[in-house]
Every structure is written in C-alpha cells, then in structure tokens.
Write a protein that holds these residues in place. Structure first.
Motif, PDB file in Angstrom:
ATOM      1  N   MET A   1       0.841  -1.177   0.000  1.00 48.38           N
ATOM      2  CA  MET A   1       0.000   0.000   0.000  1.00 48.38           C
ATOM      3  C   MET A   1       0.887   1.242   0.000  1.00 48.38           C
ATOM      4  N   GLU A   2       0.399   2.243  -0.678  1.00 49.85           N
ATOM      5  CA  GLU A   2       1.128   3.514  -0.735  1.00 49.85           C
ATOM      6  C   GLU A   2       0.184   4.625  -0.274  1.00 49.85           C
ATOM      7  N   PHE A   3       0.680   5.491   0.579  1.00 52.69           N
ATOM      8  CA  PHE A   3      -0.112   6.580   1.124  1.00 52.69           C
ATOM      9  C   PHE A   3       0.461   7.907   0.666  1.00 52.69           C
ATOM     10  N   LYS A   4      -0.348   8.720   0.038  1.00 54.64           N
ATOM     11  CA  LYS A   4       0.065  10.028  -0.490  1.00 54.64           C
ATOM     12  C   LYS A   4      -0.387  11.119   0.468  1.00 54.64           C
ATOM     13  N   MET A   5       0.559  11.990   0.845  1.00 60.14           N
ATOM     14  CA  MET A   5       0.235  13.075   1.742  1.00 60.14           C
ATOM     15  C   MET A   5      -0.561  14.147   1.005  1.00 60.14           C
ATOM     16  N   LYS A   6      -1.619  14.609   1.656  1.00 64.11           N
ATOM     17  CA  LYS A   6      -2.433  15.720   1.174  1.00 64.11           C
ATOM     18  C   LYS A   6      -2.360  16.816   2.231  1.00 64.11           C
ATOM     19  N   GLU A   7      -3.003  17.933   1.977  1.00 61.25           N
ATOM     20  CA  GLU A   7      -2.938  19.057   2.914  1.00 61.25           C
ATOM     21  C   GLU A   7      -3.421  18.686   4.321  1.00 61.25           C
ATOM     22  N   ASN A   8      -4.466  17.854   4.410  1.00 60.57           N
ATOM     23  CA  ASN A   8      -5.050  17.540   5.710  1.00 60.57           C
ATOM     24  C   ASN A   8      -5.053  16.057   6.043  1.00 60.57           C
ATOM     25  N   GLY A   9      -4.149  15.299   5.472  1.00 62.71           N
ATOM     26  CA  GLY A   9      -4.097  13.873   5.765  1.00 62.71           C
ATOM     27  C   GLY A   9      -3.406  13.101   4.667  1.00 62.71           C
ATOM     28  N   PHE A  10      -3.869  11.900   4.433  1.00 60.80           N
ATOM     29  CA  PHE A  10      -3.287  11.015   3.432  1.00 60.80           C
ATOM     30  C   PHE A  10      -4.401  10.331   2.650  1.00 60.80           C
ATOM     31  N   THR A  11      -4.067   9.867   1.468  1.00 58.73           N
ATOM     32  CA  THR A  11      -4.985   9.046   0.683  1.00 58.73           C
ATOM     33  C   THR A  11      -4.241   7.807   0.207  1.00 58.73           C
ATOM     34  N   THR A  12      -5.011   6.777  -0.046  1.00 58.51           N
ATOM     35  CA  THR A  12      -4.478   5.569  -0.647  1.00 58.51           C
ATOM     36  C   THR A  12      -5.557   4.996  -1.549  1.00 58.51           C
ATOM     37  N   ASN A  13      -5.141   4.279  -2.553  1.00 61.21           N
ATOM     38  CA  ASN A  13      -6.089   3.609  -3.437  1.00 61.21           C
ATOM     39  C   ASN A  13      -6.052   2.121  -3.155  1.00 61.21           C
ATOM     40  N   VAL A  14      -7.226   1.576  -2.923  1.00 67.93           N
ATOM     41  CA  VAL A  14      -7.377   0.140  -2.700  1.00 67.93           C
ATOM     42  C   VAL A  14      -8.387  -0.377  -3.720  1.00 67.93           C
ATOM     43  N   GLU A  15      -8.589  -1.672  -3.752  1.00 71.87           N
ATOM     44  CA  GLU A  15      -9.444  -2.275  -4.757  1.00 71.87           C
ATOM     45  C   GLU A  15     -10.821  -1.628  -4.817  1.00 71.87           C
ATOM     46  N   TYR A  16     -11.372  -1.262  -3.672  1.00 71.73           N
ATOM     47  CA  TYR A  16     -12.717  -0.718  -3.616  1.00 71.73           C
ATOM     48  C   TYR A  16     -12.769   0.754  -4.015  1.00 71.73           C
ATOM     49  N   GLY A  17     -11.663   1.466  -3.864  1.00 72.00           N
ATOM     50  CA  GLY A  17     -11.639   2.885  -4.221  1.00 72.00           C
ATOM     51  C   GLY A  17     -10.619   3.652  -3.403  1.00 72.00           C
ATOM     52  N   GLU A  18     -10.779   4.964  -3.414  1.00 67.79           N
ATOM     53  CA  GLU A  18      -9.838   5.834  -2.713  1.00 67.79           C
ATOM     54  C   GLU A  18     -10.243   5.986  -1.248  1.00 67.79           C
ATOM     55  N   LEU A  19      -9.266   5.861  -0.367  1.00 70.29           N
ATOM     56  CA  LEU A  19      -9.495   5.963   1.063  1.00 70.29           C
ATOM     57  C   LEU A  19      -8.798   7.211   1.580  1.00 70.29           C
ATOM     58  N   ILE A  21      -7.637   9.405   4.842  1.00 72.93           N
ATOM     59  CA  ILE A  21      -7.307   9.197   6.250  1.00 72.93           C
ATOM     60  C   ILE A  21      -6.753  10.507   6.803  1.00 72.93           C
ATOM     61  N   SER A  22      -7.266  10.916   7.958  1.00 71.63           N
ATOM     62  CA  SER A  22      -6.821  12.180   8.547  1.00 71.63           C
ATOM     63  C   SER A  22      -7.067  12.156  10.050  1.00 71.63           C
ATOM     64  N   GLY A  23      -6.259  12.869  10.784  1.00 69.40           N
ATOM     65  CA  GLY A  23      -6.497  13.040  12.209  1.00 69.40           C
ATOM     66  C   GLY A  23      -7.708  13.921  12.464  1.00 69.40           C
ATOM     67  N   ASP A  24      -8.171  14.626  11.446  1.00 75.16           N
ATOM     68  CA  ASP A  24      -9.332  15.506  11.528  1.00 75.16           C
ATOM     69  C   ASP A  24     -10.469  14.859  10.751  1.00 75.16           C
ATOM     70  N   SER A  25     -11.550  14.508  11.435  1.00 69.44           N
ATOM     71  CA  SER A  25     -12.640  13.771  10.796  1.00 69.44           C
ATOM     72  C   SER A  25     -13.354  14.560   9.698  1.00 69.44           C
ATOM     73  N   ASP A  26     -13.059  15.847   9.560  1.00 71.76           N
ATOM     74  CA  ASP A  26     -13.623  16.620   8.451  1.00 71.76           C
ATOM     75  C   ASP A  26     -12.978  16.248   7.117  1.00 71.76           C
ATOM     76  N   TYR A  27     -11.817  15.579   7.159  1.00 70.89           N
ATOM     77  CA  TYR A  27     -11.070  15.304   5.933  1.00 70.89           C
ATOM     78  C   TYR A  27     -10.866  13.823   5.637  1.00 70.89           C
ATOM     79  N   GLY A  28     -11.334  12.969   6.510  1.00 71.95           N
ATOM     80  CA  GLY A  28     -11.173  11.545   6.248  1.00 71.95           C
ATOM     81  C   GLY A  28     -11.443  10.720   7.489  1.00 71.95           C
ATOM     82  N   PHE A  29     -11.287   9.434   7.316  1.00 71.14           N
ATOM     83  CA  PHE A  29     -11.434   8.523   8.454  1.00 71.14           C
ATOM     84  C   PHE A  29     -10.257   8.724   9.387  1.00 71.14           C
ATOM     85  N   ARG A  30     -10.523   8.749  10.682  1.00 71.43           N
ATOM     86  CA  ARG A  30      -9.453   8.871  11.655  1.00 71.43           C
ATOM     87  C   ARG A  30      -8.783   7.513  11.815  1.00 71.43           C
TER      88      ARG A  30
END
Length: 128
Positions: A1-19, A21-30
């Motif tokens: 898995m590869e995680f790309k840093m964004k302004e407010n967290g990270f994203t990764t692509n998995v089979e189901y789609g883009e995930l 992830i952020s410490g702030d629930s406004d920007y992703g799953f904690r």
C-alpha cells in the motif's frame, strides 16, 4: 500500500476505491476509527462464516464497538469491547459462545493486537 500526503491527511487507493485518512474527521477517516473498524468487521465476518459452517441459522448480525482510550499515553487504544447482536430463531447461547471462541482465534485483526489492546466480547440474542 502507498499513502500520499495531502494538505489535511493522506490518501491511498485500494481495490474498492480511494481511502481518505486524517487526524481531523472533516477530511477523512481517523486512524483509530479504521483500527476499530478492522477489528469489529473482521470479527463479525469470521463469526458469520463460523455460524454458517456450524449450520446455525441466523438472520442478522450487528457489532457494536465500545472503545477505551488513554489520553495520558498519546490517546492510545487500551480496550475494545465488541458486543454482537445476533438475530435468529431458536439460537443457543452455548453454541454462540463456542462460535465466538472460534471467531476470536481466527480473526487476524484480533490476533494482531491481542498483546497490546484488550479485546472483550459479549452477545445478545434477539428473535427474528
């Protein structure tokens, strides 16, 4: 898995789609939400397989997760209590207890954290 840093967290692509992830629930799953979800859903999925394999008829399974965190130690997860609500007709408490024992032993997520996070289970049976 590869995680790309964004302004407010990270994203990764998995089979189901883009995930997201952020410490702030406004920007992703904690991160702790993902960890708890992994443990709860792994346990629920294994329980479903065990019930089916043992030919225990059920109509629904709900998993509730209660989390205890320690703010003094980086807000670490100390305990996760999983409460299974199993709907069906003529369910046997003894058979469900045995199915949960098998579930605990075969859930890779529970086995991965068993020495660092206390995992407990309970269940209730409801008529379908």
């Amino acid at each position: 898995m590869e995680f790309k840093m964004k302004e407010n967290g990270f994203t990764t692509n998995v089979e189901y789609g883009e995930l997201h992830i952020s410490g702030d629930s406004d920007y992703g799953f904690r991160p702790f939400q993902l960890l708890v979800s992994s443990i709860a859903v792994c346990s629920g999925g294994i329980l479903r397989k065990v019930l089916t394999k043992k030919r225990i008829s059920y109509s629904d399974v709900t998993v509730q997760a209660e989390v205890v965190r320690n703010e003094a130690e980086a807000n670490r997860l100390e305990k996760i209590h999983l409460h299974f609500i199993i709907a069906g007709e003529e369910l046997s408490e003894t058979k469900i207890e045995k199915a949960l024992e098998v579930t605990r032993k075969n859930c890779s997520m529970v086995q991965s954290v068993k020495d660092s996070i206390e995992i407990t289970e309970s269940f209730e049976l409801v008529q379908a």
